[in-house]
Scaffold this active site. Structure first.
Site, PDB file in Angstrom:
ATOM      1  NE  ARG A  35     -22.420  50.217 -36.145  1.00  0.00           N
ATOM      2  CZ  ARG A  35     -23.037  49.482 -35.253  1.00  0.00           C
ATOM      3  NH1 ARG A  35     -23.267  48.211 -35.500  1.00  0.00           N
ATOM      4  NH2 ARG A  35     -23.392  49.973 -34.096  1.00  0.00           N
ATOM      5  CE  LYS A 198     -30.725  47.460 -21.055  1.00  0.00           C
ATOM      6  NZ  LYS A 198     -30.180  48.433 -22.021  1.00  0.00           N
ATOM      7  N   GLY A 351     -25.806  54.304 -28.896  1.00  0.00           N
ATOM      8  CA  GLY A 351     -27.047  53.587 -28.594  1.00  0.00           C
ATOM      9  C   GLY A 351     -28.288  54.421 -28.817  1.00  0.00           C
ATOM     10  N   GLY A 374     -22.203  50.360 -25.834  1.00  0.00           N
ATOM     11  CA  GLY A 374     -21.576  49.695 -24.681  1.00  0.00           C
ATOM     12  C   GLY A 374     -20.170  50.201 -24.440  1.00  0.00           C
TER      13      GLY A 374
HETATM   14  P1  AMP Z   1     -31.110  52.000 -21.863  1.00  0.00           P
HETATM   15  O1  AMP Z   1     -30.865  50.824 -22.759  1.00  0.00           O
HETATM   16  O2  AMP Z   1     -30.864  51.725 -20.434  1.00  0.00           O
HETATM   17  O3  AMP Z   1     -30.388  53.245 -22.359  1.00  0.00           O
HETATM   18  O4  AMP Z   1     -32.656  52.309 -21.969  1.00  0.00           O
HETATM   19  C1  AMP Z   1     -33.263  52.793 -23.139  1.00  0.00           C
HETATM   20  C2  AMP Z   1     -34.743  52.552 -23.042  1.00  0.00           C
HETATM   21  O5  AMP Z   1     -35.260  53.208 -21.902  1.00  0.00           O
HETATM   22  C3  AMP Z   1     -35.532  53.093 -24.212  1.00  0.00           C
HETATM   23  O6  AMP Z   1     -36.042  52.011 -24.963  1.00  0.00           O
HETATM   24  C4  AMP Z   1     -36.669  53.883 -23.558  1.00  0.00           C
HETATM   25  O7  AMP Z   1     -37.936  53.618 -24.106  1.00  0.00           O
HETATM   26  C5  AMP Z   1     -36.631  53.382 -22.136  1.00  0.00           C
HETATM   27  N1  AMP Z   1     -37.213  54.352 -21.213  1.00  0.00           N
HETATM   28  C6  AMP Z   1     -36.962  55.680 -21.140  1.00  0.00           C
HETATM   29  N2  AMP Z   1     -37.729  56.246 -20.204  1.00  0.00           N
HETATM   30  C7  AMP Z   1     -38.504  55.276 -19.668  1.00  0.00           C
HETATM   31  C8  AMP Z   1     -39.501  55.251 -18.668  1.00  0.00           C
HETATM   32  N3  AMP Z   1     -39.863  56.370 -18.015  1.00  0.00           N
HETATM   33  N4  AMP Z   1     -40.074  54.075 -18.377  1.00  0.00           N
HETATM   34  C9  AMP Z   1     -39.716  52.954 -19.013  1.00  0.00           C
HETATM   35  N5  AMP Z   1     -38.766  52.898 -19.971  1.00  0.00           N
HETATM   36  C10 AMP Z   1     -38.162  54.065 -20.293  1.00  0.00           C
END
Ligand code: AMP
Length: 394
Positions: A35, A198, A351, A374
């Protein structure tokens, strides 16, 4: 189009620059300075063009109080080494005091000073006075170059624009160019890959992208909310109960609009959320009892890789599986490789997907990796970002 530092005369002026120096730290040491190095082109340009440069940033969440573990002093030291010139660190528990004002007033063209963590002040995240006015009194031009906080209206990211001419630095210029061009005038086929856990956060983004893309590939933990909405059993997979109806609506909308919304046809599954758990592959329509989906399966990888190979623009946000566990990283790794092998414009939405392309050694094959998780998500959602809206139009 927003004005950048190239569109304004900075010579002899005191220029307040909001950077994103929110670097990861361990025991007082900076563990990754990307950064800081990313901010150098803007800072160098200002020095070369005879501006007196006053840098601002936040680090961590000191929650409106001076907390020594969040001081920007290590950043000042690293910046001094990288830039090869003195950085005047304006140490102050209140960020701006009489000493800092005097130092800013005495700053000469070509010199650089760094203020203390702006989140030492409780007004910062509320965009409130008197902090904005105190910052404004130090400079004559406001430059925002912190994309990672551009989705927040804070004193140092947006408030300052009410006081003086406001333009973007080179980092924000690049983000707006790549993300903006992808959304507004993509070369087609335009493919988006949405993964991660999420669903609730990502549904508005999927909604907006559906209006723009030719194909939308779903992966990661949110897959199972969609499969549930299609009426199939998902075992013990991640489920966002509240989003089932919305997922169903998106599937219907895609059919209606002729958008190719693809849901994984198979998954790598496990009994436990653990790298050591035995793994099996299940079709999405036949999830084994007591198992959870941890990654996209091999048939899905093949189908998705085919779509990516034919694309001319690809935007990726969110991993396709639990890529932090080596046994369940395969899908995310294969998708990262498909992007690396394609000659499309490839944009990584910050991210976890940025972490994934780094982890799999293909970061340098991507056209653009966004610096703001974000912020890039809100950009893709079609929202106006306060830290960008406040800048002057060309
Ligand atoms: P997000 O912050 O919504 O982009 O989510 C990222 C997280 O989703 C990562 O830490 C992944 O380990 C998790 N993730 C990806 N696939 C799965 C899954 N099938 N079940 C549970 N968590 C998941």
């Amino acid at each position: 189009m927003k004005k950048t530092i190239r569109d304004i005369d900075v010579s002899g002026k005191k220029v307040l620059v909001r950077c994103d120096f929110n670097v990861p730290m361990q025991n007082g040491e900076i563990t990754d300075d990307i950064r800081i190095t990313s901010a150098l082109p803007t800072i160098r340009y200002l020095i070369e063009n005879n501006a007196a440069v006053i840098l601002m940033s936040h680090m961590g969440r000191p929650k409106g109080e001076p907390k020594p573990e969040f001081t920007l002093k290590p950043v000042a030291e690293r910046l001094q080494k990288l830039l090869g010139q003195e950085i005047i660190f304006a140490q102050s528990d209140v960020v701006v005091d009489a000493g800092v004002e005097a130092a800013a007033a005495a700053l000469k063209p070509g010199q650089v000073m760094l203020l203390e963590n702006v989140r030492y002040r409780k007004e910062e995240t509320k965009n409130e006075e008197p902090f904005t006015g105190q910052l404004a009194a130090l400079g004559e031009i406001f430059v925002n170059d912190a994309f990672g906080t551009a989705h927040r209206a804070h004193c140092s990211t947006a408030g300052l624009a009410a006081y003086m001419p406001a333009v973007s630095g080179f980092l924000i210029e690049k983000e707006v160019k790549f993300l903006g061009d992808a959304l507004e005038e993509p070369e087609r086929p335009f493919v988006a890959i949405m993964g991660g856990a999420k669903v609730g956060d990502k549904i508005p983004v999927i909604k907006n992208l559906m209006k723009k893309v030719d194909t939308l590939l779903i992966g990661g933990g949110m897959t199972y909310t969609f499969i549930k909405a299609m009426g199939y059993d998902i075992g013990t997979s991640l489920l966002d109960e509240e989003s089932i109806d919305l997922a169903g609506e998106l599937l219907a909308q895609a059919r209606h609009d002729g958008v190719n919304l693809m849901i994984p046809v198979d998954s790598v599954c496990a009994r436990e959320f653990s790298n050591d758990s035995e793994k099996i592959v299940c079709d999405s329509t036949a999830m084994a009892d007591g198992y959870m989906g941890m990654d996209i399966g091999p048939k899905t990888v093949e189908l998705y890789s085919d779509v990516i190979a034919k694309a001319k623009t690809v935007v990726w946000n969110g991993p396709c599986g639990v890529f932090e566990m080596p046994n369940f990283e395969g899908g995310t790794k294969a998708i990262a490789q498909a992007l690396a092998d394609s000659d499309a414009v490839t944009i990584i939405g910050g991210g976890d997907s940025a972490a994934a392309v780094e982890q799999f050694g293909v970061a340098d094959k991507m056209t653009h990796i966004s610096t703001g998780g974000g912020a890039s998500l809100e950009f893709l959602e079609g929202k106006e970002l306060p830290g960008i809206v406040c800048l002057e139009e060309k």
